[in-house]
Every structure is written in C-alpha cells, then in structure tokens.
Write a protein that holds these residues in place. Structure first.
Motif, PDB file in Angstrom:
ATOM      1  N   GLU A  71       1.047  -0.969   0.140  1.00 52.80           N
ATOM      2  CA  GLU A  71       0.042  -0.102   0.029  1.00 52.80           C
ATOM      3  C   GLU A  71       0.867   1.342  -0.077  1.00 52.80           C
ATOM      4  OE1 GLU A  71      -3.486   0.002  -0.086  1.00 52.80           O
ATOM      5  OE2 GLU A  71      -3.758  -2.209   0.093  1.00 52.80           O
ATOM      6  N   ASP A  73       1.444   3.376  -2.000  1.00 51.68           N
ATOM      7  CA  ASP A  73       0.742   4.847  -2.335  1.00 51.68           C
ATOM      8  C   ASP A  73      -0.089   5.731  -1.299  1.00 51.68           C
ATOM      9  OD1 ASP A  73      -1.225   2.561  -2.231  1.00 51.68           O
ATOM     10  OD2 ASP A  73      -2.653   3.688  -3.607  1.00 51.68           O
ATOM     11  N   ARG A  74      -0.396   4.901  -0.174  1.00 50.79           N
ATOM     12  CA  ARG A  74      -0.765   5.479   1.131  1.00 50.79           C
ATOM     13  C   ARG A  74       0.258   6.175   1.743  1.00 50.79           C
ATOM     14  NH1 ARG A  74      -5.881   3.463   3.098  1.00 50.79           N
ATOM     15  NH2 ARG A  74      -6.781   2.075   1.781  1.00 50.79           N
ATOM     16  N   TYR A  75       1.423   6.048   1.477  1.00 49.84           N
ATOM     17  CA  TYR A  75       2.485   6.536   2.127  1.00 49.84           C
ATOM     18  C   TYR A  75       3.476   7.327   1.323  1.00 49.84           C
ATOM     19  CZ  TYR A  75       0.869   3.726   6.054  1.00 49.84           C
ATOM     20  OH  TYR A  75       0.151   3.155   6.989  1.00 49.84           O
ATOM     21  N   THR A 330       1.885   9.394   6.044  1.00 44.99           N
ATOM     22  CA  THR A 330       0.877   9.030   5.598  1.00 44.99           C
ATOM     23  C   THR A 330       0.277   9.876   4.711  1.00 44.99           C
ATOM     24  OG1 THR A 330      -0.474   9.734   7.673  1.00 44.99           O
ATOM     25  CG2 THR A 330       0.014   7.429   7.676  1.00 44.99           C
ATOM     26  N   THR A 332      -2.704   9.558   3.046  1.00 44.19           N
ATOM     27  CA  THR A 332      -4.028   9.458   3.629  1.00 44.19           C
ATOM     28  C   THR A 332      -4.626   8.752   4.805  1.00 44.19           C
ATOM     29  OG1 THR A 332      -6.438   8.771   2.339  1.00 44.19           O
ATOM     30  CG2 THR A 332      -4.580   7.327   2.163  1.00 44.19           C
ATOM     31  N   ASP A 334      -5.047   6.044   7.134  1.00 44.70           N
ATOM     32  CA  ASP A 334      -4.991   4.572   7.021  1.00 44.70           C
ATOM     33  C   ASP A 334      -5.254   3.775   8.499  1.00 44.70           C
ATOM     34  OD1 ASP A 334      -4.422   2.082   5.867  1.00 44.70           O
ATOM     35  OD2 ASP A 334      -2.173   2.201   6.009  1.00 44.70           O
ATOM     36  N   GLU A 343      -4.099  11.149   8.446  1.00 43.61           N
ATOM     37  CA  GLU A 343      -3.231  11.691   7.495  1.00 43.61           C
ATOM     38  C   GLU A 343      -2.177  12.645   7.724  1.00 43.61           C
ATOM     39  OE1 GLU A 343      -3.795  14.484   3.226  1.00 43.61           O
ATOM     40  OE2 GLU A 343      -5.480  13.658   4.117  1.00 43.61           O
TER      41      GLU A 343
END
Length: 446
Positions: A71, A73-75, A330, A332, A334, A343
């Motif tokens: 994941e 893309d979340r970080y 982050t 977004t 999570d 976030e």
C-alpha cells in the motif's frame, strides 16, 4: 499476523509520557535498547513523542510491507527528511520525489546493471588488496577507519572513474559531521540547523567542503572530455554528465545524485563491513568457517560462490543494520492493527526493532549465520528482514553493496586472520546511521 484491535477508538499506546519531555528520556537513554523491547511492551504499533517531534512506529513485518510495497501509495517520503537533508542531498535519490525521482533513477540505474557490477567487482578486489598493504602482522587496526578508507576508494573508482579522490579526508570528515549532527542522545530535543552550535557549525563547514570536492571532480571530468582515469569504462559520473549535456538533467541534479552516491555509497557499506569483521573476530568458530571457504578457491573472482560468507554478511546486517530506521508520512488516513492513523502522521519503520524481534528469529541477539538456511528464509516473512528498505524505493545500490561486502570480506580473510582484543566492542551510535561510537580495534595476523 498482526494482532487486531477490536475498538477503533482505542488510543495508540505511547512510550513513557512525561510532562514537556514526553518519551525523550526513555528513548534518549538507550535508543537501540528501547527499539528492542518496545514491541513487546507496547505492541506492533505505538507512538513516540519527543519535544517538537511525534511519530508512530510499526514494528510488524506485515505492516512494514504495507508501507513500503503493498500500500505504498498511501505513504510518501517524510517531508521532514527534506528539512534535515535537503540542503545536503537536494534532489538526489534519497530525498527526491515524483517525476524528479523517476527521472533521476532512470539515469542512475544503468550504473548498477549486472554486467557492470561484475566489472566493478574486479576493482573492489584490487582496492582491497591496496588497503591490505597497510596492515602489518601483529598490529592493531581500527577496522572502521580502514573500512571507511576502503569503501571510499571503491566508490571513487567505480562511480567517479578516478583512481583516487585526493579530497578523501574532506569526504570522510563530511560523513562524520553529517551523521554526528543526528545523534539524538546528546539532548532530549532537536536543535535547528540555524542555531550555531559546534555540531551545526561543523556540519556547515563539512557540507561546504563536500561541495568543493564534487565541483573539483566534475571540473576534472569536463576538462578531460568525460574520460576516466580508470580505463575507458563508463561510470555513473560520465553517464550523468552525458545526461546533463542532452538537457535531461540540470547541473544541480547531477551534483545531488553524485553527493548522494558518494555518501550513501561508502558510509553504510563501511559500517556493515566493520560490524561483519568485528563479529567474526569475536566469534572464532564462525570466523574459521568463513576462512576455510574464502581460502579454498585457487582464485577469487566476482563470480566465486561463497555461501557461508554470504550468510555471515546477512546475519551481520540483521543484527547491526546500518540504516536502522526508515520514515514515511501517511498521504491519506490508514487503518493498521485496528488503529486509525490520520493523514499527515509521521511513521517509523525500524529495521533494528524488527530484525531483533523474537517473533521472527530464535535467539535474536545472537550472531548465528547458520540460521540462514533455505528453509528458514522460505518461512521468514519477506519484510522481517529489510536492511535495504523495500518496494519501489528500495536502495538502488543494494546489489553493489552486497557484492562489495562479499568481495572485500573474502579478500581480507584470504590474506589475514582478524582477532578480537579486549577493547573490541560493537557499540552503535544512534545517529543518521548506526555507525560505531568509536574505534573498533582488532589484531591482524598473517
């Protein structure tokens, strides 16, 4: 498996909270010991709060994989990293993001292609032989000093195409000043760079000296039409200069990539080589196994298979990872281990904490190269071992570093036996890297 929390409203556990100081004293007393015991005390996710700084630690292999790969893309890269290193590394691969990072990696990557690595391997063996000429039978040497000198000469030859960097002392001083500035145990809070402390002044002088070194190298290379001092083999420097001539890279980007490779290309490898030699010196049985293996072939080449040597290096990198923490932020909100991570939260992934966790390793504080059997590696979660990071931003020089460690170690032990002395201690400093906090003396026997 990560233990799942049942209540999303639960507060993330926080390491000792003290008025004003937060977790500073607990972490500052012995950061490495804190990282070893914190997962058992606080769980796989916990918060550390220091004046002016707060972050959440993930100490489970599945969560590390989530951040770096599954994941990712979340970080995003931690913006604070730019604040701390941006003036030094600029838009080099460690600090750049987005399109700038992708373009930079495209131009740097060819320097690490497999065929090129085999060519570098011959230089690694030759430079190690040169270093060994300094070592006299029966004398004590500081292996960290020797390893730093050796790895610097290797990166100078292979990446910059020069037989030697005359400004070696400036580079070594710069690396020392840079890592020293990030030692958290000196004070319980960070001091901004603009504050004229002795460490900050030394850091500024060191970065100025390092810029002078890079400018001198680039000037020599441009004046020679890009030709190298070491044969006609293309290298990273010539590739970047060519990209600059075509307009693909700016002068500033060329400088940033070279500074990044110069520092990252020798500092962390020197640390890893130091700890591997120190561990073998202190564990005679393991040392003799490696000695027998590296002295068996009639000739040592970059293609020589050395499985036990590789296991000793892998185990040293587990116990003493030169990079012992990675940071992300982050992008977004999570949800991890049942906790909501909002976030903009700074997240820490600690190699030290995961590599020394008894959930993944039997007797995790023991140096046991034999643990790395094919069966053990097959059963180990992928991100229970990540000395070079992972995912899209895994260290681009990983294969270079591993080959360098193998060949340098093998070449050294083909020539000499390293023995511990009473002062041989492996005590890392919690700075930008886990470099030794002082000399690592050993005795040389031929």
């Amino acid at each position: 498996m990560v233990e799942k929390r049942t209540h999303m409203s639960e507060t993330i556990p926080t390491a000792d909270r003290l008025p004003l100081l937060g977790s500073a004293l607990e972490v500052g007393r012995d950061p490495f010991r804190f990282l070893e015991r914190a997962p058992a005390e606080y769980g796989p996710v916990f918060r550390v709060s220091i004046p002016g700084l707060s972050f959440v630690c993930y100490t489970d292999a599945e969560l590390v994989e989530r951040v770096l790969a599954a994941e990712s893309d979340r970080y995003r890269k931690d913006p604070r990293e730019l604040d701390l290193l941006g003036d030094l590394l600029g838009e080099g691969l460690l600090t750049a993001r987005g399109e700038i990072w992708e373009r930079g990696r495209e131009h740097v990557q060819p320097a690490f292609y497999p065929g090129r690595l085999l060519e570098y391997g011959e230089e690694m063996l030759d430079r190690t032989g040169d270093e060994l000429e300094r070592w006299e039978d029966g004398h004590r040497i500081d292996v960290h000093e020797a390893a730093t000198r050796l790895t610097l000469s290797i990166v100078a030859t292979t990446m910059f195409g020069v037989e030697d960097v005359e400004e070696t002392d400036a580079i070594a001083d710069a690396a020392d000043a840079i890592t020293s500035r990030f030692e958290p145990s000196r004070v319980p809070m960070e001091i901004p760079l603009w504050v004229p402390t002795p460490a900050n002044r030394r850091y500024r002088r060191a970065t100025d000296d390092l810029d002078d070194v890079i400018e001198a190298i680039l000037r020599r290379r441009r004046e020679s039409g890009g030709e190298t001092d070491a044969d006609d083999r293309p290298d990273l420097c010539s590739a970047l200069l060519t990209a600059g001539e075509s307009g693909a890279l700016s002068d500033a980007e060329i400088r940033d990539h070279l500074v990044t490779m110069l520092l990252a290309g020798h500092e962390t490898t020197a640390i890893a080589l130091t700890y591997t030699l120190g561990l073998l010196a202190s564990h005679p049985d393991e040392r003799e196994r490696v000695l027998e293996e590296v002295r068996a072939p009639a000739e040592l080449t970059p293609r020589t298979e050395l499985p036990h040597t590789d296991r000793a290096i892998r185990e040293a990198l587990r116990l003493y990872p030169p990079t012992y923490m990675l940071y992300r932020e982050t992008a977004t909100t999570d949800t991890v281990a049942g906790y909501e991570i909002s976030e903009g939260t700074r997240v820490c992934l600690s190699q030290w904490a995961v590599h020394r966790n008894d959930r993944y390793y039997d007797d995790p504080l023991e140096f046991r190269p034999g643990r790395w059997t094919p069966e053990m590696r097959e059963s180990l979660p992928e991100y229970a071992y990540f000395p070079f990071g992972g995912g899209p931003r895994q260290c681009i020089g990983r294969r270079f570093a591993l080959l360098e460690l193998r060949l340098c170690l093998a070449r050294i032990l083909r020539s000499v036996r390293i023995e511990s002395v009473p002062e041989t201690e492996l005590t890392p400093t919690p700075a930008l890297t886990s470099r030794p906090d002082g000399p690592v003396p050993v005795r040389v026997r031929r």
